[in-house]
Design a protein around this motif. Structure first.
Motif, PDB file in Angstrom:
ATOM      1  N   LEU A   1       1.048  -1.320   0.090  1.00 13.82           N
ATOM      2  CA  LEU A   1       0.029  -0.136   0.141  1.00 13.82           C
ATOM      3  C   LEU A   1       0.776   1.344   0.048  1.00 13.82           C
ATOM      4  CD1 LEU A   1      -2.812  -0.947   2.514  1.00 13.82           C
ATOM      5  CD2 LEU A   1      -2.717  -1.243  -0.289  1.00 13.82           C
ATOM      6  N   SER A   2       2.132   1.089   0.677  1.00 15.25           N
ATOM      7  CA  SER A   2       2.949   2.534   0.891  1.00 15.25           C
ATOM      8  C   SER A   2       3.206   2.762  -0.779  1.00 15.25           C
ATOM      9  CB  SER A   2       4.013   2.179   1.696  1.00 15.25           C
ATOM     10  OG  SER A   2       5.071   3.039   1.430  1.00 15.25           O
ATOM     11  N   GLY A   3       3.795   1.643  -1.497  1.00 18.57           N
ATOM     12  CA  GLY A   3       4.300   1.828  -2.728  1.00 18.57           C
ATOM     13  C   GLY A   3       3.368   2.159  -3.587  1.00 18.57           C
ATOM     14  N   LEU A   4       2.188   1.562  -3.540  1.00 20.19           N
ATOM     15  CA  LEU A   4       0.964   2.020  -4.461  1.00 20.19           C
ATOM     16  C   LEU A   4       0.461   3.545  -4.146  1.00 20.19           C
ATOM     17  CD1 LEU A   4      -0.780   0.802  -6.545  1.00 20.19           C
ATOM     18  CD2 LEU A   4      -2.437   0.014  -4.716  1.00 20.19           C
ATOM     19  N   HIS A   5       0.697   3.716  -2.881  1.00 17.95           N
ATOM     20  CA  HIS A   5       0.236   5.296  -2.655  1.00 17.95           C
ATOM     21  C   HIS A   5       1.378   6.193  -3.447  1.00 17.95           C
ATOM     22  CE1 HIS A   5      -1.563   8.601  -0.242  1.00 17.95           C
ATOM     23  NE2 HIS A   5      -0.168   9.268   0.071  1.00 17.95           N
TER      24      HIS A   5
ATOM     25  N   PHE B   1      -8.414   7.836  -0.041  1.00 22.51           N
ATOM     26  CA  PHE B   1      -8.590   7.008   1.261  1.00 22.51           C
ATOM     27  C   PHE B   1      -7.333   6.848   1.762  1.00 22.51           C
ATOM     28  CE2 PHE B   1     -12.719   5.947  -1.067  1.00 22.51           C
ATOM     29  CZ  PHE B   1     -13.638   6.667  -0.173  1.00 22.51           C
ATOM     30  N   ASN B   2      -6.194   6.513   1.270  1.00 20.63           N
ATOM     31  CA  ASN B   2      -4.990   6.050   1.963  1.00 20.63           C
ATOM     32  C   ASN B   2      -4.475   7.491   2.376  1.00 20.63           C
ATOM     33  OD1 ASN B   2      -3.469   3.803   2.669  1.00 20.63           O
ATOM     34  ND2 ASN B   2      -1.679   4.694   1.163  1.00 20.63           N
ATOM     35  N   GLY B   3      -4.594   8.562   1.805  1.00 20.12           N
ATOM     36  CA  GLY B   3      -4.370   9.738   2.365  1.00 20.12           C
ATOM     37  C   GLY B   3      -4.955  10.059   3.741  1.00 20.12           C
ATOM     38  N   VAL B   4      -6.409   9.956   3.806  1.00 20.53           N
ATOM     39  CA  VAL B   4      -7.009   9.826   5.081  1.00 20.53           C
ATOM     40  C   VAL B   4      -6.578   9.166   6.063  1.00 20.53           C
ATOM     41  CG1 VAL B   4      -9.340   9.587   6.014  1.00 20.53           C
ATOM     42  CG2 VAL B   4      -9.122  10.661   3.939  1.00 20.53           C
ATOM     43  N   ARG B   5      -6.006   7.919   5.537  1.00 17.39           N
ATOM     44  CA  ARG B   5      -5.384   6.823   6.670  1.00 17.39           C
ATOM     45  C   ARG B   5      -4.226   7.502   7.097  1.00 17.39           C
ATOM     46  NH1 ARG B   5      -2.195   1.623   4.648  1.00 17.39           N
ATOM     47  NH2 ARG B   5      -2.066   0.448   6.347  1.00 17.39           N
ATOM     48  N   HIS B   6      -3.325   8.349   6.464  1.00 16.82           N
ATOM     49  CA  HIS B   6      -2.143   8.579   6.911  1.00 16.82           C
ATOM     50  C   HIS B   6      -2.521   9.773   7.754  1.00 16.82           C
ATOM     51  CE1 HIS B   6       1.167   6.901   4.665  1.00 16.82           C
ATOM     52  NE2 HIS B   6       0.362   6.418   3.821  1.00 16.82           N
ATOM     53  N   ILE B   7      -3.478  10.572   7.660  1.00 19.96           N
ATOM     54  CA  ILE B   7      -4.246  11.762   8.612  1.00 19.96           C
ATOM     55  C   ILE B   7      -4.393  10.943  10.063  1.00 19.96           C
ATOM     56  CG2 ILE B   7      -5.706  13.233   9.014  1.00 19.96           C
ATOM     57  CD1 ILE B   7      -5.414  14.119   5.974  1.00 19.96           C
TER      58      ILE B   7
ATOM     59  N   GLY C   1      -4.240  -2.453  13.978  1.00 20.64           N
ATOM     60  CA  GLY C   1      -4.676  -1.201  13.343  1.00 20.64           C
ATOM     61  C   GLY C   1      -4.188  -0.921  11.899  1.00 20.64           C
ATOM     62  N   VAL C   2      -2.971  -1.219  11.809  1.00 16.00           N
ATOM     63  CA  VAL C   2      -2.397  -0.788  10.414  1.00 16.00           C
ATOM     64  C   VAL C   2      -3.050  -1.751   9.258  1.00 16.00           C
ATOM     65  CG1 VAL C   2      -0.182  -0.934   8.951  1.00 16.00           C
ATOM     66  CG2 VAL C   2      -0.132   0.142  11.272  1.00 16.00           C
ATOM     67  N   TYR C   3      -3.089  -2.958   9.733  1.00 13.44           N
ATOM     68  CA  TYR C   3      -3.740  -3.923   8.996  1.00 13.44           C
ATOM     69  C   TYR C   3      -5.210  -3.592   8.408  1.00 13.44           C
ATOM     70  CZ  TYR C   3       0.283  -6.956   7.750  1.00 13.44           C
ATOM     71  OH  TYR C   3       1.589  -7.241   7.067  1.00 13.44           O
ATOM     72  N   ARG C   4      -5.891  -3.333   9.669  1.00 14.65           N
ATOM     73  CA  ARG C   4      -7.156  -3.140   9.595  1.00 14.65           C
ATOM     74  C   ARG C   4      -7.653  -1.940   8.440  1.00 14.65           C
ATOM     75  NH1 ARG C   4      -8.625  -3.126  14.629  1.00 14.65           N
ATOM     76  NH2 ARG C   4      -7.868  -1.533  15.355  1.00 14.65           N
ATOM     77  N   THR C   5      -6.936  -0.685   8.824  1.00 10.81           N
ATOM     78  CA  THR C   5      -7.115   0.403   8.212  1.00 10.81           C
ATOM     79  C   THR C   5      -6.603   0.284   6.820  1.00 10.81           C
ATOM     80  OG1 THR C   5      -4.745   1.360   8.660  1.00 10.81           O
ATOM     81  CG2 THR C   5      -6.796   2.043  10.089  1.00 10.81           C
ATOM     82  N   GLY C   6      -5.705  -0.572   6.466  1.00 12.09           N
ATOM     83  CA  GLY C   6      -5.274  -1.093   5.168  1.00 12.09           C
ATOM     84  C   GLY C   6      -6.409  -1.616   4.446  1.00 12.09           C
ATOM     85  N   TYR C   7      -6.898  -2.698   5.102  1.00  6.40           N
ATOM     86  CA  TYR C   7      -8.185  -3.246   4.267  1.00  6.40           C
ATOM     87  C   TYR C   7      -9.334  -2.387   4.130  1.00  6.40           C
ATOM     88  CZ  TYR C   7      -5.656  -7.952   4.852  1.00  6.40           C
ATOM     89  OH  TYR C   7      -4.745  -8.800   5.014  1.00  6.40           O
ATOM     90  N   ILE C   8      -9.605  -1.646   4.847  1.00  2.00           N
ATOM     91  CA  ILE C   8     -10.710  -0.629   4.883  1.00  2.00           C
ATOM     92  C   ILE C   8     -10.470   0.209   3.713  1.00  2.00           C
ATOM     93  CG2 ILE C   8     -11.821   1.487   6.052  1.00  2.00           C
ATOM     94  CD1 ILE C   8     -11.452   0.219   8.732  1.00  2.00           C
ATOM     95  N   VAL C   9      -9.159   0.591   3.516  1.00  4.09           N
ATOM     96  CA  VAL C   9      -8.765   1.480   2.390  1.00  4.09           C
ATOM     97  C   VAL C   9      -9.006   0.762   1.232  1.00  4.09           C
ATOM     98  CG1 VAL C   9      -6.874   2.384   1.192  1.00  4.09           C
ATOM     99  CG2 VAL C   9      -7.109   3.215   3.548  1.00  4.09           C
ATOM    100  N   LEU C  10      -8.618  -0.396   0.931  1.00  8.83           N
ATOM    101  CA  LEU C  10      -8.760  -1.264   0.024  1.00  8.83           C
ATOM    102  C   LEU C  10     -10.131  -1.427  -0.492  1.00  8.83           C
ATOM    103  CD1 LEU C  10      -5.981  -4.031   0.171  1.00  8.83           C
ATOM    104  CD2 LEU C  10      -5.855  -2.084  -1.571  1.00  8.83           C
ATOM    105  N   GLY C  11     -11.001  -1.732   0.796  1.00 13.27           N
ATOM    106  CA  GLY C  11     -12.470  -1.913   0.353  1.00 13.27           C
ATOM    107  C   GLY C  11     -13.399  -0.574  -0.212  1.00 13.27           C
ATOM    108  N   LEU C  12     -13.038   0.498   0.613  1.00  9.87           N
ATOM    109  CA  LEU C  12     -13.553   1.695   0.136  1.00  9.87           C
ATOM    110  C   LEU C  12     -13.215   2.075  -1.161  1.00  9.87           C
ATOM    111  CD1 LEU C  12     -13.403   3.798   3.414  1.00  9.87           C
ATOM    112  CD2 LEU C  12     -15.404   2.773   2.466  1.00  9.87           C
ATOM    113  N   SER C  13     -11.727   2.023  -1.624  1.00  5.28           N
ATOM    114  CA  SER C  13     -11.303   2.162  -2.841  1.00  5.28           C
ATOM    115  C   SER C  13     -11.979   1.649  -4.063  1.00  5.28           C
ATOM    116  CB  SER C  13      -9.765   2.140  -2.821  1.00  5.28           C
ATOM    117  OG  SER C  13      -9.048   2.760  -1.977  1.00  5.28           O
ATOM    118  N   ALA C  14     -12.361   0.391  -3.717  1.00  4.57           N
ATOM    119  CA  ALA C  14     -12.886  -0.554  -4.744  1.00  4.57           C
ATOM    120  C   ALA C  14     -14.517  -0.116  -4.995  1.00  4.57           C
ATOM    121  CB  ALA C  14     -13.046  -2.209  -4.154  1.00  4.57           C
ATOM    122  N   LEU C  15     -15.194   0.303  -3.825  1.00  5.48           N
ATOM    123  CA  LEU C  15     -16.417   0.727  -3.978  1.00  5.48           C
ATOM    124  C   LEU C  15     -16.537   2.157  -4.539  1.00  5.48           C
ATOM    125  CD1 LEU C  15     -17.973  -0.406  -0.346  1.00  5.48           C
ATOM    126  CD2 LEU C  15     -18.452  -1.257  -2.402  1.00  5.48           C
ATOM    127  N   ALA C  16     -15.496   3.005  -4.164  1.00  3.61           N
ATOM    128  CA  ALA C  16     -15.616   4.371  -4.790  1.00  3.61           C
ATOM    129  C   ALA C  16     -15.207   4.439  -6.232  1.00  3.61           C
ATOM    130  CB  ALA C  16     -14.730   5.382  -3.773  1.00  3.61           C
TER     131      ALA C  16
END
Length: 172
Positions: A67-71, A132-138, A150-165
């Motif tokens: 996720l860091s590289g993809l960001h 969404f990953n920017g919000v995660r960094h905030i 928490g890092v993994y949880r927010t990572g999966y949330i970012v991936l899910g929200l990114s797919a939906l959005a």
């Protein structure tokens, strides 16, 4: 013989032993003068013999560094797209070439539906993920979700929200 703190003083090292140990670690130093070009050639040859860093090939891919590289990659591509459009608008206005929003709308209207959907997806998914990953960094900047769970949880949330959005932005 006692020292001031009550300990025996160490025996002095004999001169021949000291000289022998110094000779064992001495190395030859070249005193040949060389030009800058020769030095550069030697440096380039030495660099060719150095091993490359195997950091991407020896570590198991994990969500955190993917996720860091993809960001970073999505940020760079979106920046190039933004600056590309901005420079195109500026250059065409300076060169009196008819290129404005109505031209872009007319060009997009003439494209087949599959090309439109693909173009929207190419823009929507990186935008959604990067946002969404920017919000995660905030969230991390506020000191929240910094545990491994928490890092993994927010990572999966970012991936899910990114797919939906991304899907929503692509098709609606």
């Amino acid at each position: 013989m006692l020292s001031r703190v009550g300990l025996r003083a160490a025996k002095p090292i004999s001169a021949p032993l000291l000289n022998t140990s110094r000779l064992a670690f001495a190395r030859q130093v070249s005193t040949v003068k060389s030009s800058h070009d020769q030095e550069q050639d030697i440096l380039v040859a030495q660099r060719k013999n150095r091993p490359t860093s195997p950091h991407l090939t020896i570590y198991q891919p994990e969500l955190t560094w993917l996720l860091s590289g993809l960001h970073r990659i999505t940020g760079v591509f979106m920046a190039f797209g933004f600056y590309g459009i901005t420079v195109t608008y500026a250059a065409t206005s300076l060169l009196n070439i008819p290129f404005d929003s109505s031209y872009l709308v007319a060009a997009a209207a003439g494209l087949p539906l599959a090309v439109k959907v693909a173009a929207k997806a190419i823009m929507a998914f990186p935008f959604a993920f990067h946002s969404f990953n920017g919000v995660r960094h905030i969230v991390w900047d506020f000191g929240k979700e910094l545990t491994i769970k928490g890092v993994y949880r927010t990572g999966y949330i970012v991936l899910g929200l990114s797919a939906l959005a991304g899907t929503y932005l692509t098709f609606f």
